[in-house]
Design an enzyme around this catalytic site. Structure first.
Site, PDB file in Angstrom:
ATOM      1  CB  SER A   1      -9.854  -1.593   3.440  1.00 36.14           C
ATOM      2  OG  SER A   1     -10.282  -2.713   2.975  1.00 36.14           O
TER       3      SER A   1
ATOM      4  NE  ARG B   1      -3.821  -2.059  -0.050  1.00 39.67           N
ATOM      5  CZ  ARG B   1      -3.833  -3.081  -0.594  1.00 39.67           C
ATOM      6  NH1 ARG B   1      -2.738  -3.349  -1.287  1.00 39.67           N
ATOM      7  NH2 ARG B   1      -4.557  -4.160  -0.601  1.00 39.67           N
TER       8      ARG B   1
ATOM      9  CD  GLU C   1      -6.293   0.855   1.658  1.00 38.50           C
ATOM     10  OE1 GLU C   1      -5.872  -0.117   2.439  1.00 38.50           O
ATOM     11  OE2 GLU C   1      -6.807   1.028   0.825  1.00 38.50           O
TER      12      GLU C   1
HETATM   13  C1  LIG Z   1     -15.643   0.077  -2.581  1.00 38.65           C
HETATM   14  C2  LIG Z   1     -13.949   0.461  -2.601  1.00 38.65           C
HETATM   15  C3  LIG Z   1     -13.242  -0.764  -2.654  1.00 38.65           C
HETATM   16  C4  LIG Z   1     -11.912  -0.674  -2.581  1.00 38.65           C
HETATM   17  N1  LIG Z   1     -11.051  -1.667  -2.785  1.00 38.65           N
HETATM   18  C5  LIG Z   1      -9.677  -1.654  -2.776  1.00 38.65           C
HETATM   19  C6  LIG Z   1      -8.835  -3.005  -3.134  1.00 38.65           C
HETATM   20  O1  LIG Z   1      -9.139  -3.982  -3.015  1.00 38.65           O
HETATM   21  N2  LIG Z   1      -7.550  -2.615  -2.868  1.00 38.65           N
HETATM   22  C7  LIG Z   1      -6.848  -1.258  -2.945  1.00 38.65           C
HETATM   23  O2  LIG Z   1      -5.813  -1.330  -2.819  1.00 38.65           O
HETATM   24  N3  LIG Z   1      -7.813  -0.159  -2.790  1.00 38.65           N
HETATM   25  C8  LIG Z   1      -8.942  -0.225  -2.770  1.00 38.65           C
HETATM   26  N4  LIG Z   1      -9.980   0.851  -2.881  1.00 38.65           N
HETATM   27  C9  LIG Z   1      -9.436   2.236  -2.634  1.00 38.65           C
HETATM   28  C10 LIG Z   1      -9.259   3.015  -3.829  1.00 38.65           C
HETATM   29  O3  LIG Z   1     -10.021   2.303  -4.773  1.00 38.65           O
HETATM   30  C11 LIG Z   1      -7.709   2.889  -4.672  1.00 38.65           C
HETATM   31  O4  LIG Z   1      -6.716   3.184  -3.573  1.00 38.65           O
HETATM   32  C12 LIG Z   1      -7.705   3.426  -5.840  1.00 38.65           C
HETATM   33  O5  LIG Z   1      -6.426   3.178  -6.615  1.00 38.65           O
HETATM   34  C13 LIG Z   1      -7.626   5.099  -5.669  1.00 38.65           C
HETATM   35  O6  LIG Z   1      -7.635   5.786  -6.798  1.00 38.65           O
HETATM   36  P1  LIG Z   1      -8.407   7.003  -7.399  1.00 38.65           P
HETATM   37  O7  LIG Z   1      -8.072   7.351  -8.789  1.00 38.65           O
HETATM   38  O8  LIG Z   1      -9.955   6.857  -6.823  1.00 38.65           O
HETATM   39  O9  LIG Z   1      -7.523   8.067  -6.259  1.00 38.65           O
HETATM   40  P2  LIG Z   1      -8.094   9.045  -5.420  1.00 38.65           P
HETATM   41  O10 LIG Z   1      -8.887   8.590  -4.367  1.00 38.65           O
HETATM   42  O11 LIG Z   1      -8.559  10.162  -6.331  1.00 38.65           O
HETATM   43  O12 LIG Z   1      -6.945   9.798  -4.846  1.00 38.65           O
HETATM   44  C14 LIG Z   1      -6.197   8.902  -3.916  1.00 38.65           C
HETATM   45  C15 LIG Z   1      -4.720   9.625  -3.913  1.00 38.65           C
HETATM   46  O13 LIG Z   1      -3.700   9.348  -5.075  1.00 38.65           O
HETATM   47  C16 LIG Z   1      -3.478  10.480  -5.625  1.00 38.65           C
HETATM   48  N5  LIG Z   1      -3.880  10.432  -7.268  1.00 38.65           N
HETATM   49  C17 LIG Z   1      -4.875  10.204  -7.684  1.00 38.65           C
HETATM   50  N6  LIG Z   1      -4.688  10.192  -9.003  1.00 38.65           N
HETATM   51  C18 LIG Z   1      -3.543  10.640  -9.305  1.00 38.65           C
HETATM   52  C19 LIG Z   1      -2.512  10.855 -10.302  1.00 38.65           C
HETATM   53  N7  LIG Z   1      -3.039  11.024 -11.593  1.00 38.65           N
HETATM   54  N8  LIG Z   1      -1.391  11.535 -10.144  1.00 38.65           N
HETATM   55  C20 LIG Z   1      -0.787  11.518  -8.734  1.00 38.65           C
HETATM   56  N9  LIG Z   1      -1.627  11.081  -7.990  1.00 38.65           N
HETATM   57  C21 LIG Z   1      -2.684  10.840  -7.746  1.00 38.65           C
HETATM   58  C22 LIG Z   1      -4.363  11.596  -4.778  1.00 38.65           C
HETATM   59  O14 LIG Z   1      -3.674  12.877  -5.040  1.00 38.65           O
HETATM   60  C23 LIG Z   1      -4.625  10.692  -3.551  1.00 38.65           C
HETATM   61  O15 LIG Z   1      -3.331  11.306  -2.833  1.00 38.65           O
HETATM   62  C24 LIG Z   1     -11.408   0.603  -2.692  1.00 38.65           C
HETATM   63  C25 LIG Z   1     -12.133   1.802  -2.359  1.00 38.65           C
HETATM   64  C26 LIG Z   1     -13.348   1.780  -2.264  1.00 38.65           C
HETATM   65  C27 LIG Z   1     -14.327   2.858  -2.326  1.00 38.65           C
END
Ligand SMILES: Cc1cc2nc3c(=O)[nH]c(=O)nc-3n(C[C@H](O)[C@H](O)[C@H](O)COP(=O)(O)OP(=O)(O)OC[C@H]3O[C@@H](n4cnc5c(N)ncnc54)[C@H](O)[C@@H]3O)c2cc1C
Length: 351
Positions: free
Chosen positions: A244, A167, A345
């Site tokens: 999570s 992570r 997380e």
């Molecule tokens: C229902 C649910 C289930 C999930 N299951 C999992 C799982 O099984 N495993 C897991 O690891 N995670 C899980 N997650 C967490 C999440 O989906 C992941 O961490 C996902 O990769 C976040 O991506 P995002 O584009 O939504 O990022 P955001 O939530 O928009 O941002 C998260 C972080 O990443 C940074 N970021 C985003 N895009 C960029 C970019 N282009 N450049 C630089 N920084 C960036 C942001 O600044 C922030 O710090 C889950 C979430 C939910 C709601």
């Protein structure tokens, strides 16, 4: 670049909470990203990079500077295979992660099938090295194209330069805030077998005589995730969350020994984390449940998912302050009973 003001952030995150962004830009090109970063710098504004908003808790006061939503699109399968016979995909950071996984599975590229159904964008996946059911993106990421806010250059970081661990990567630790991810290249195994190592998946296929293919594995993962409220299903009150809420703690040997003693004193058995029998990673969900926070626990607008002990959910109308109050309560009780400090997380935005 189209600059907007006072844009509500609640509709742009899966928790559906938090205040507005003072300034907001949706960047569909590298030029947009460069211009937005220059605007923030010239006005001395804090910049927050938004992907799919699935791993955030946004403060009720919102974000006082510029929110830059990366919407660079495109899924390109490079012709042929690379030297090691891998199937290469170059994917825009703004693409939906699950859409890419679907295309990878259709192209019979193995390596991301167990990551089906994870919400959010492609650009979000390297940040916390997303993982599920025995796979992590660090196993297939070949390189990450970034805009470097330190010198305004676009450059390519190879996998080793990203410093991936559980992570974690340089993007959420040592170089936090420095790089804006533009594209990610993934190297998949053409015609490779599906990865079925995780207990839930093995159970799902236990009656099968033949090995499930990538598409069947993808469907199974999505099915298991839906059962746990870990798939965004419109109308399901258990998925207004950030997934999570706590990481599985990785303990030192002495911390692990202390935990084992506390568990034995209560005549309980610490579950062995699937696939990590020799590691000192323990299940955060187990610690939360055994501290009195059952599924469905909650007060007012916030609670714990009725399907998964590790997900804090917005039951409707929740504030970020209420979410953090429940987080504090859980952390405090788990530490008091088990001597383990749980680490959240999701990324805290604007606190
Ligand atoms: C229902 C649910 C289930 C999930 N299951 C999992 C799982 O099984 N495993 C897991 O690891 N995670 C899980 N997650 C967490 C999440 O989906 C992941 O961490 C996902 O990769 C976040 O991506 P995002 O584009 O939504 O990022 P955001 O939530 O928009 O941002 C998260 C972080 O990443 C940074 N970021 C985003 N895009 C960029 C970019 N282009 N450049 C630089 N920084 C960036 C942001 O600044 C922030 O710090 C889950 C979430 C939910 C709601």
């Amino acid at each position: 670049m189209h600059l907007q003001e006072n844009i509500p952030l609640a509709p742009l995150n899966t928790f559906r909470l938090g205040g507005p962004a003072r300034f907001f830009v949706e960047a569909t090109s590298v030029t947009d990203v460069q211009e937005a970063a220059a605007f923030a710098q010239s006005k001395n504004l804090p910049l927050f990079v938004l992907g799919g908003g699935s791993n955030l808790v946004v403060a009720d006061s919102g974000w006082p500077g510029l929110v830059l939503k990366v919407a660079v699109l495109g899924i390109e399968q490079r012709p042929g295979h690379d030297n090691e016979g891998k199937l290469l995909f170059e994917v825009g950071a703004g693409e939906s992660w699950d859409r890419f996984v679907s295309q990878a599975v259709i192209a019979k590229g193995a390596g991301v099938e167990c990551l089906s159904g994870i919400p959010g964008s492609v650009g979000g996946t390297p940040v916390q090295n997303v993982g599920a059911y025995g796979q992590e993106v660090s196993q297939t990421i070949e390189s990450v194209e970034v805009f470097d806010r330190n010198d305004g250059q676009v450059r390519e970081l190879c996998r080793d330069a990203c410093g991936f661990t559980y992570r974690s990567s340089i993007f959420n630790t040592t170089e936090r805030g420095r790089f804006i991810i533009l594209r990610v290249a993934y190297a998949l195994t053409p015609g490779g077998e599906a990865h079925i190592d995780y207990a839930d998946l093995k159970r799902h296929f236990e009656d099968r005589e033949t090995r499930p293919n990538l598409a069947e594995t993808r469907e199974a993962v999505r099915h298991i995730r839906a059962r746990k409220g870990m798939l965004i299903v419109p109308g399901d009150p258990d998925c207004q969350s950030a997934g999570s809420f706590f990481k599985n703690p990785v303990l030192t040997e002495s911390q692990h020994e202390d935990l084992r003693k506390r568990v034995a004193a209560k005549r309980l058995t610490l579950p062995i984390y699937p696939g990590l029998e020799k590691s000192s990673k323990v299940s955060a969900a187990w610690l939360v449940e055994k501290s009195g926070f059952d599924r469905g626990y909650g007060f007012g607008h916030v609670g714990i998912s009725s399907k998964h002990a590790l997900a804090i959910v917005n039951r409707g109308g929740a504030t970020a302050a209420e979410v953090l109050a429940l987080k504090d309560q859980i952390q405090h009780r788990v530490e008091e009973i088990w001597g383990v400090r749980l680490e959240p997380e999701p990324v805290m935005v604007g606190f």
